[in-house]
Design a protein around this motif. Structure first.
Motif, PDB file in Angstrom:
ATOM      1  N   LEU A   1     -50.710  -2.279 -31.422  1.00 44.82           N
ATOM      2  CA  LEU A   1     -51.369  -1.676 -32.587  1.00 44.82           C
ATOM      3  C   LEU A   1     -51.092  -0.172 -32.662  1.00 44.82           C
ATOM      4  CD1 LEU A   1     -54.778  -3.560 -32.309  1.00 44.82           C
ATOM      5  CD2 LEU A   1     -52.895  -4.065 -33.865  1.00 44.82           C
ATOM      6  N   THR A   2     -51.148   0.494 -31.498  1.00 51.10           N
ATOM      7  CA  THR A   2     -50.918   1.941 -31.474  1.00 51.10           C
ATOM      8  C   THR A   2     -49.495   2.292 -31.899  1.00 51.10           C
ATOM      9  OG1 THR A   2     -52.530   2.170 -29.679  1.00 51.10           O
ATOM     10  CG2 THR A   2     -51.010   4.002 -30.038  1.00 51.10           C
ATOM     11  N   LEU A   3     -48.527   1.581 -31.349  1.00 54.28           N
ATOM     12  CA  LEU A   3     -47.125   1.854 -31.679  1.00 54.28           C
ATOM     13  C   LEU A   3     -46.822   1.550 -33.137  1.00 54.28           C
ATOM     14  CD1 LEU A   3     -45.484   0.469 -28.429  1.00 54.28           C
ATOM     15  CD2 LEU A   3     -45.535   2.855 -29.166  1.00 54.28           C
ATOM     16  N   LEU A   4     -47.459   0.510 -33.669  1.00 54.48           N
ATOM     17  CA  LEU A   4     -47.274   0.199 -35.086  1.00 54.48           C
ATOM     18  C   LEU A   4     -47.797   1.349 -35.947  1.00 54.48           C
ATOM     19  CD1 LEU A   4     -46.439  -1.751 -37.291  1.00 54.48           C
ATOM     20  CD2 LEU A   4     -48.667  -2.867 -37.086  1.00 54.48           C
ATOM     21  N   GLY A   5     -48.943   1.893 -35.568  1.00 51.07           N
ATOM     22  CA  GLY A   5     -49.481   3.035 -36.294  1.00 51.07           C
ATOM     23  C   GLY A   5     -48.577   4.253 -36.186  1.00 51.07           C
ATOM     24  N   LEU A   6     -48.025   4.502 -34.985  1.00 51.38           N
ATOM     25  CA  LEU A   6     -47.109   5.622 -34.804  1.00 51.38           C
ATOM     26  C   LEU A   6     -45.841   5.443 -35.638  1.00 51.38           C
ATOM     27  CD1 LEU A   6     -47.387   6.213 -30.943  1.00 51.38           C
ATOM     28  CD2 LEU A   6     -48.160   7.753 -32.764  1.00 51.38           C
ATOM     29  N   GLN A   7     -45.361   4.213 -35.719  1.00 49.08           N
ATOM     30  CA  GLN A   7     -44.173   3.939 -36.531  1.00 49.08           C
ATOM     31  C   GLN A   7     -44.417   4.282 -37.999  1.00 49.08           C
ATOM     32  OE1 GLN A   7     -42.963  -0.160 -36.387  1.00 49.08           O
ATOM     33  NE2 GLN A   7     -41.330   0.102 -37.896  1.00 49.08           N
ATOM     34  N   LEU A   8     -45.570   3.867 -38.520  1.00 50.82           N
ATOM     35  CA  LEU A   8     -45.909   4.165 -39.916  1.00 50.82           C
ATOM     36  C   LEU A   8     -46.075   5.676 -40.118  1.00 50.82           C
ATOM     37  CD1 LEU A   8     -48.516   1.313 -40.564  1.00 50.82           C
ATOM     38  CD2 LEU A   8     -46.115   1.370 -41.259  1.00 50.82           C
ATOM     39  N   TYR A   9     -46.671   6.350 -39.134  1.00 45.65           N
ATOM     40  CA  TYR A   9     -46.898   7.793 -39.240  1.00 45.65           C
ATOM     41  C   TYR A   9     -45.571   8.559 -39.234  1.00 45.65           C
ATOM     42  CZ  TYR A   9     -48.412  12.498 -37.986  1.00 45.65           C
ATOM     43  OH  TYR A   9     -48.600  13.865 -37.958  1.00 45.65           O
ATOM     44  N   VAL A  10     -44.671   8.175 -38.344  1.00 44.97           N
ATOM     45  CA  VAL A  10     -43.393   8.874 -38.230  1.00 44.97           C
ATOM     46  C   VAL A  10     -42.545   8.706 -39.481  1.00 44.97           C
ATOM     47  CG1 VAL A  10     -41.180   8.859 -36.999  1.00 44.97           C
ATOM     48  CG2 VAL A  10     -43.327   8.852 -35.717  1.00 44.97           C
ATOM     49  N   LEU A  11     -42.540   7.507 -40.038  1.00 46.97           N
ATOM     50  CA  LEU A  11     -41.717   7.259 -41.228  1.00 46.97           C
ATOM     51  C   LEU A  11     -42.290   7.925 -42.470  1.00 46.97           C
ATOM     52  CD1 LEU A  11     -40.741   3.529 -40.651  1.00 46.97           C
ATOM     53  CD2 LEU A  11     -39.221   5.509 -40.560  1.00 46.97           C
ATOM     54  N   GLY A  12     -43.602   8.118 -42.505  1.00 47.82           N
ATOM     55  CA  GLY A  12     -44.206   8.815 -43.634  1.00 47.82           C
ATOM     56  C   GLY A  12     -44.275   7.960 -44.888  1.00 47.82           C
ATOM     57  N   PRO A  13     -44.502   8.601 -46.028  1.00 49.67           N
ATOM     58  CA  PRO A  13     -44.694   7.865 -47.289  1.00 49.67           C
ATOM     59  C   PRO A  13     -43.488   7.041 -47.719  1.00 49.67           C
ATOM     60  CG  PRO A  13     -45.433  10.142 -47.486  1.00 49.67           C
ATOM     61  CD  PRO A  13     -44.689  10.048 -46.198  1.00 49.67           C
ATOM     62  N   SER A  14     -42.286   7.516 -47.411  1.00 49.89           N
ATOM     63  CA  SER A  14     -41.090   6.794 -47.867  1.00 49.89           C
ATOM     64  C   SER A  14     -41.004   5.406 -47.231  1.00 49.89           C
ATOM     65  CB  SER A  14     -39.831   7.593 -47.538  1.00 49.89           C
ATOM     66  OG  SER A  14     -39.680   7.711 -46.126  1.00 49.89           O
ATOM     67  N   GLY A  15     -41.360   5.311 -45.961  1.00 48.09           N
ATOM     68  CA  GLY A  15     -41.370   4.014 -45.283  1.00 48.09           C
ATOM     69  C   GLY A  15     -40.011   3.483 -44.914  1.00 48.09           C
ATOM     70  N   SER A  16     -38.946   4.208 -45.253  1.00 50.96           N
ATOM     71  CA  SER A  16     -37.598   3.714 -44.958  1.00 50.96           C
ATOM     72  C   SER A  16     -36.618   4.882 -44.920  1.00 50.96           C
ATOM     73  CB  SER A  16     -37.156   2.692 -45.998  1.00 50.96           C
ATOM     74  OG  SER A  16     -35.852   2.230 -45.734  1.00 50.96           O
ATOM     75  N   ILE A  17     -35.690   4.821 -43.981  1.00 49.33           N
ATOM     76  CA  ILE A  17     -34.645   5.839 -43.854  1.00 49.33           C
ATOM     77  C   ILE A  17     -33.310   5.127 -43.695  1.00 49.33           C
ATOM     78  CG2 ILE A  17     -33.739   7.748 -42.469  1.00 49.33           C
ATOM     79  CD1 ILE A  17     -36.598   8.285 -41.537  1.00 49.33           C
ATOM     80  N   ASN A  18     -32.374   5.393 -44.605  1.00 47.44           N
ATOM     81  CA  ASN A  18     -31.047   4.800 -44.519  1.00 47.44           C
ATOM     82  C   ASN A  18     -30.175   5.596 -43.565  1.00 47.44           C
ATOM     83  OD1 ASN A  18     -31.588   2.764 -46.427  1.00 47.44           O
ATOM     84  ND2 ASN A  18     -31.161   4.159 -48.119  1.00 47.44           N
ATOM     85  N   LEU A  19     -29.477   4.901 -42.685  1.00 45.41           N
ATOM     86  CA  LEU A  19     -28.578   5.543 -41.741  1.00 45.41           C
ATOM     87  C   LEU A  19     -27.185   5.675 -42.358  1.00 45.41           C
ATOM     88  CD1 LEU A  19     -29.586   3.694 -38.437  1.00 45.41           C
ATOM     89  CD2 LEU A  19     -30.629   5.708 -39.500  1.00 45.41           C
ATOM     90  N   PRO A  20     -26.418   6.677 -41.964  1.00 42.49           N
ATOM     91  CA  PRO A  20     -25.068   6.865 -42.527  1.00 42.49           C
ATOM     92  C   PRO A  20     -24.174   5.653 -42.277  1.00 42.49           C
ATOM     93  CG  PRO A  20     -25.786   8.819 -41.326  1.00 42.49           C
ATOM     94  CD  PRO A  20     -26.789   7.759 -41.032  1.00 42.49           C
ATOM     95  N   TYR A  21     -23.618   5.099 -43.346  1.00 40.98           N
ATOM     96  CA  TYR A  21     -22.828   3.872 -43.219  1.00 40.98           C
ATOM     97  C   TYR A  21     -21.519   4.088 -42.475  1.00 40.98           C
ATOM     98  CZ  TYR A  21     -25.895   1.167 -46.238  1.00 40.98           C
ATOM     99  OH  TYR A  21     -26.975   0.499 -46.756  1.00 40.98           O
ATOM    100  N   ASP A  22     -21.004   5.333 -42.500  1.00 34.40           N
ATOM    101  CA  ASP A  22     -19.736   5.594 -41.834  1.00 34.40           C
ATOM    102  C   ASP A  22     -19.910   6.076 -40.400  1.00 34.40           C
ATOM    103  OD1 ASP A  22     -20.916   7.964 -42.485  1.00 34.40           O
ATOM    104  OD2 ASP A  22     -19.100   8.935 -43.243  1.00 34.40           O
ATOM    105  N   SER A  23     -21.119   5.989 -39.868  1.00 29.61           N
ATOM    106  CA  SER A  23     -21.384   6.458 -38.508  1.00 29.61           C
ATOM    107  C   SER A  23     -20.954   5.416 -37.484  1.00 29.61           C
ATOM    108  CB  SER A  23     -22.874   6.759 -38.335  1.00 29.61           C
ATOM    109  OG  SER A  23     -23.633   5.575 -38.480  1.00 29.61           O
ATOM    110  N   VAL A  24     -20.713   5.883 -36.271  1.00 26.13           N
ATOM    111  CA  VAL A  24     -20.332   4.983 -35.183  1.00 26.13           C
ATOM    112  C   VAL A  24     -21.444   3.984 -34.889  1.00 26.13           C
ATOM    113  CG1 VAL A  24     -19.727   4.873 -32.726  1.00 26.13           C
ATOM    114  CG2 VAL A  24     -18.797   6.702 -34.156  1.00 26.13           C
ATOM    115  N   MET A  25     -22.676   4.447 -34.991  1.00 30.67           N
ATOM    116  CA  MET A  25     -23.806   3.591 -34.676  1.00 30.67           C
ATOM    117  C   MET A  25     -23.886   2.395 -35.629  1.00 30.67           C
ATOM    118  SD  MET A  25     -27.776   4.767 -34.346  1.00 30.67           S
ATOM    119  CE  MET A  25     -29.121   3.605 -34.537  1.00 30.67           C
ATOM    120  N   VAL A  26     -23.738   2.643 -36.923  1.00 27.18           N
ATOM    121  CA  VAL A  26     -23.781   1.548 -37.894  1.00 27.18           C
ATOM    122  C   VAL A  26     -22.553   0.658 -37.759  1.00 27.18           C
ATOM    123  CG1 VAL A  26     -23.791   0.982 -40.357  1.00 27.18           C
ATOM    124  CG2 VAL A  26     -25.237   2.831 -39.497  1.00 27.18           C
TER     125      VAL A  26
END
Length: 419
Positions: free
Chosen positions: A163-188
């Protein structure tokens, strides 16, 4: 009055009698017979999950031949890797007789950290991943403290952590709720495109058979030097050849499609490293000892608290790494990451693969096999355009069967030991 226990033993004869048959195994029939003896004694190993996997693949292939196509299997291996890494951590905590219910939330929080630090704050991707891994390790330490210092059951501690980590996840992401990662990055690219070169994959497929042969030969040499029974060179060579041929066939087939995913190679590499640590190091033997009997392990001089700490730290860190791979696979970090059935699938993969819920028995490879089973069910039902509700029901049934088999095997080992 004769006593079989005091019968004279010829000089140079093996000291232990349990695997004398293996020592003289010069044919496939003897090897099979020795294997059947182990099965009857409750040492099932990976047999149930392998049989189940064959049945699942046979059913889905008969309903839709596309299921076993090379490209579908490649996609299946991509999808296995994310939750599979999380399941490796579950193997660690189950081995010591504990549980971590927060691995899904930990993975979601880790993916959120990477997204915010890398994309929003402009950190290097590697630095963001390291911070996520450190956060996972810190959470594992906290769980260990709650267990060791305050006696809080891991079920309760990790449920609170969920429950705590779920709350931290929502807090860190903020109102947008989603962050797109760069498609041309090595990680993706790692999560979606990167494939092990064909020539390299063929060479890698040779390694397990060679390692099996070398390790088996060294073990046999040590046992013979101590006047103990040991596997014959013939049986070791047969097993090595069979493993090598099967792996080369699988790799050749996958290379007719896109090839072997690099992310799956990373997953298997982690499993190999963990398996070595569990089977070949003092720490690994201590893990199994604590899971088998905590009090006996403590009396034997094992630092039980340190072992619990290492298990929880590894579990939470691998969960964080699994979250990073999930973000790479989806090319985004969102509030949906780590939710849904991630928790259940990670735990189910370890148990279905053969890790005991009772502690003291399991292997890293059980997470690999169990994850392939779960992802095979999901892939097959998707190809048949069937409801996801069936996936939950079938996975639940497979999990229940795995626990029943584990319980029966445990009873059989106990009965065999008494006999």
């Amino acid at each position: 009055m004769s006593d079989k226990s005091t019968e004279t033993r010829p000089a140079g004869a093996p000291l232990d009698r349990s695997d004398v048959r293996v020592k003289h195994a010069a044919s496939a029939g003897d090897v099979i017979s020795a294997f059947l003896d182990r099965v009857r004694s409750g040492d099932l190993g990976s047999l149930p999950v392998v049989v189940g996997l064959i049945l699942i693949w046979t059913v889905f292939t008969s309903l839709n031949p596309v299921f076993l196509s090379a490209n579908n299997l490649v996609n299946l291996l991509f999808d296995c890797s994310t939750i599979g890494v999380i399941s490796l951590g579950i193997v660690c905590v189950l081995l010591v007789g504990q549980i971590d219910l927060s691995v899904g939330s930990m993975s979601g929080f880790a993916s959120a950290l990477v997204g915010v630090l890398w994309v929003n704050q402009g950190w290097p991707a590697l630095a963001a991943i390291v911070v996520a891994a450190i956060a996972g390790a810190a959470v594992g330490v906290l769980y260990a403290v709650l267990l060791n210092r305050f006696g809080m059951p891991s079920f309760v501690a990790t449920l609170a952590g969920l429950l705590t980590l779920l709350g931290l996840q929502l807090y860190v992401l903020g109102p947008s709720g989603s962050i797109n990662l760069p498609y041309d990055s090595v990680m993706v690219n790692l999560g979606q495109l990167m494939i092990i070169p064909a020539a390299v994959s063929y060479v890698i497929a040779l390694l397990p058979g060679a390692a099996l042969l070398i390790a088996g030969w060294r073990t046999s040499a040590r046992r013979r030097a101590s006047n103990l029974s040991a596997a014959s060179s013939t049986s070791l060579l047969i097993r090595s050849i069979v493993v090598t041929v099967l792996l080369e066939i699988v790799v050749a087939y996958l290379n007719t499609g896109r090839g072997v995913p690099l992310m799956f190679g990373l997953f298997v590499g982690l499993a190999v490293a963990l398996d070595y640590a569990l089977r070949r190091t003092r720490w690994g033997r201590s893990m199994n000892a604590v899971g088998g009997n905590r009090e006996a392990a403590r009396r034997a001089g094992i630092n039980v608290r340190a072992i619990y700490t290492s298990a929880f730290v590894l579990c939470a860190t691998l969960a964080a790494l699994g979250g990073v791979l999930t973000a790479a696979r989806l090319a985004s970090a969102s509030t949906q990451a780590g939710t849904g059935d991630v928790n259940l699938n990670a735990i189910a993969a370890a148990v279905i693969g053969g890790t005991s819920l009772f502690g003291g028995r399991g292997s890293a490879y059980s997470a690999v096999l169990g994850m392939i089973v779960i992802q095979s069910i999901a892939s097959g039902l998707t190809l048949l355009n069937l409801s996801s509700s069936l996936r939950f029901m079938i996975t639940g049934a497979v999990l229940a069967i795995a626990v029943i088999v584990d319980s029966l095997a445990r009873q059989s080992r106990v009965s065999h030991g008494r006999a």
